[in-house]
Write a protein that holds these residues in place. Sequence first.
Motif, short mmCIF file in Angstrom:
data_model
loop_
_atom_site.label_atom_id
_atom_site.label_comp_id
_atom_site.label_asym_id
_atom_site.label_seq_id
_atom_site.Cartn_x
_atom_site.Cartn_y
_atom_site.Cartn_z
N ASN A 4 75.46 10.06 -2.16
CA ASN A 4 75.67 8.83 -2.92
C ASN A 4 74.45 7.91 -2.91
OD1 ASN A 4 78.30 9.66 -3.48
ND2 ASN A 4 79.13 8.61 -1.68
N THR A 5 73.33 8.42 -2.43
CA THR A 5 72.08 7.68 -2.44
C THR A 5 71.06 8.37 -3.34
OG1 THR A 5 72.43 6.78 -0.22
CG2 THR A 5 70.17 6.82 -1.02
N SER A 29 76.94 7.90 -7.04
CA SER A 29 78.25 8.02 -6.40
C SER A 29 79.31 8.52 -7.38
CB SER A 29 78.68 6.68 -5.80
OG SER A 29 78.79 5.69 -6.81
N ASP A 64 73.44 4.08 0.75
CA ASP A 64 74.55 3.57 -0.06
C ASP A 64 75.57 2.80 0.75
OD1 ASP A 64 77.31 5.64 -0.01
OD2 ASP A 64 75.48 6.22 1.04
N SER A 79 77.02 1.63 -4.63
CA SER A 79 78.06 2.66 -4.72
C SER A 79 79.33 2.02 -5.23
CB SER A 79 78.30 3.27 -3.33
OG SER A 79 79.46 4.08 -3.34
N SER A 137 82.23 3.04 -4.29
CA SER A 137 83.24 3.21 -3.25
C SER A 137 83.41 1.92 -2.45
CB SER A 137 82.83 4.34 -2.30
OG SER A 137 82.66 5.56 -3.00
N ASP A 181 71.07 -0.20 -8.52
CA ASP A 181 72.03 0.79 -8.99
C ASP A 181 71.32 1.91 -9.74
OD1 ASP A 181 71.33 -0.58 -11.27
OD2 ASP A 181 73.36 -1.18 -11.80
#
Length: 235
Positions: free
Chosen positions: A28-29, A33, A181, A201, A203, A220
């Motif tokens: 997710n980095t 994500s 993230d 992210s 999430s 982002d």
Amino acid sequence: MNHTVQPTDPATLPVVNENSVLIFDLDNTLYPSSCDLFSQVSVLIGKYVADYLRLPAEKAYLVQKDYFRRYGTTLRGLMMEHKIDPADYLNKVHDIDLSVIAPSPVLANALANLPCRKVIFTNASRGHASRVMERLGIADHFETIFDIVDAEYIPKPQQQPYDRLLARDGIDPTCAIYFEDMAKNLLPAKDMGMTTVWVHSDSDWAHEGRDDPRIDHETDDLPAFLEMLVNKSMR
């Protein structure tokens, strides 16, 4: 979770040179994500817990989340409570479909144009990291991987893995930029002297700590952020 990413003023960015070290979290980095690899991993973790502890799925899920909350990773909980073989666990829970990740030539180009060392720092396994990097087309741009095994299975944001990474690879934290993230994982890095970048992210659990002043920058769009570093380093 909605969160407006604050634009970065290029004037506030550090200059990247041959003494710099870029440290990247993996999942997710380096990829968005929205690829949602973690949902695949989470299903396999739940299956592992259910099979190993011989529990129905709904009870296994509760154990999985309880261990994650109390120990930082489900793996750590299983090791502490049940003495499982971590290699078997890591092999099984990372047996996922990576086709949801698109190769990123833009990311590869930005990494190639930054004249410094680059390392991966992940709570996942080395094998998983290598496969993700190959899928993205960026493996050749990284010097090394520091994974959960190198951390003796102690996950970020506990202090020990940060200390071990810097000692193993001879990294001066004041010359390092850390991309991650999970906002809370940036805080120990900043305390050590690193420049910190939160990679946004979607999430909810990745947002804990996002408003902490120890986060220097946020983005982002990782490739675009790296391009800003490239432009500044070339001046």
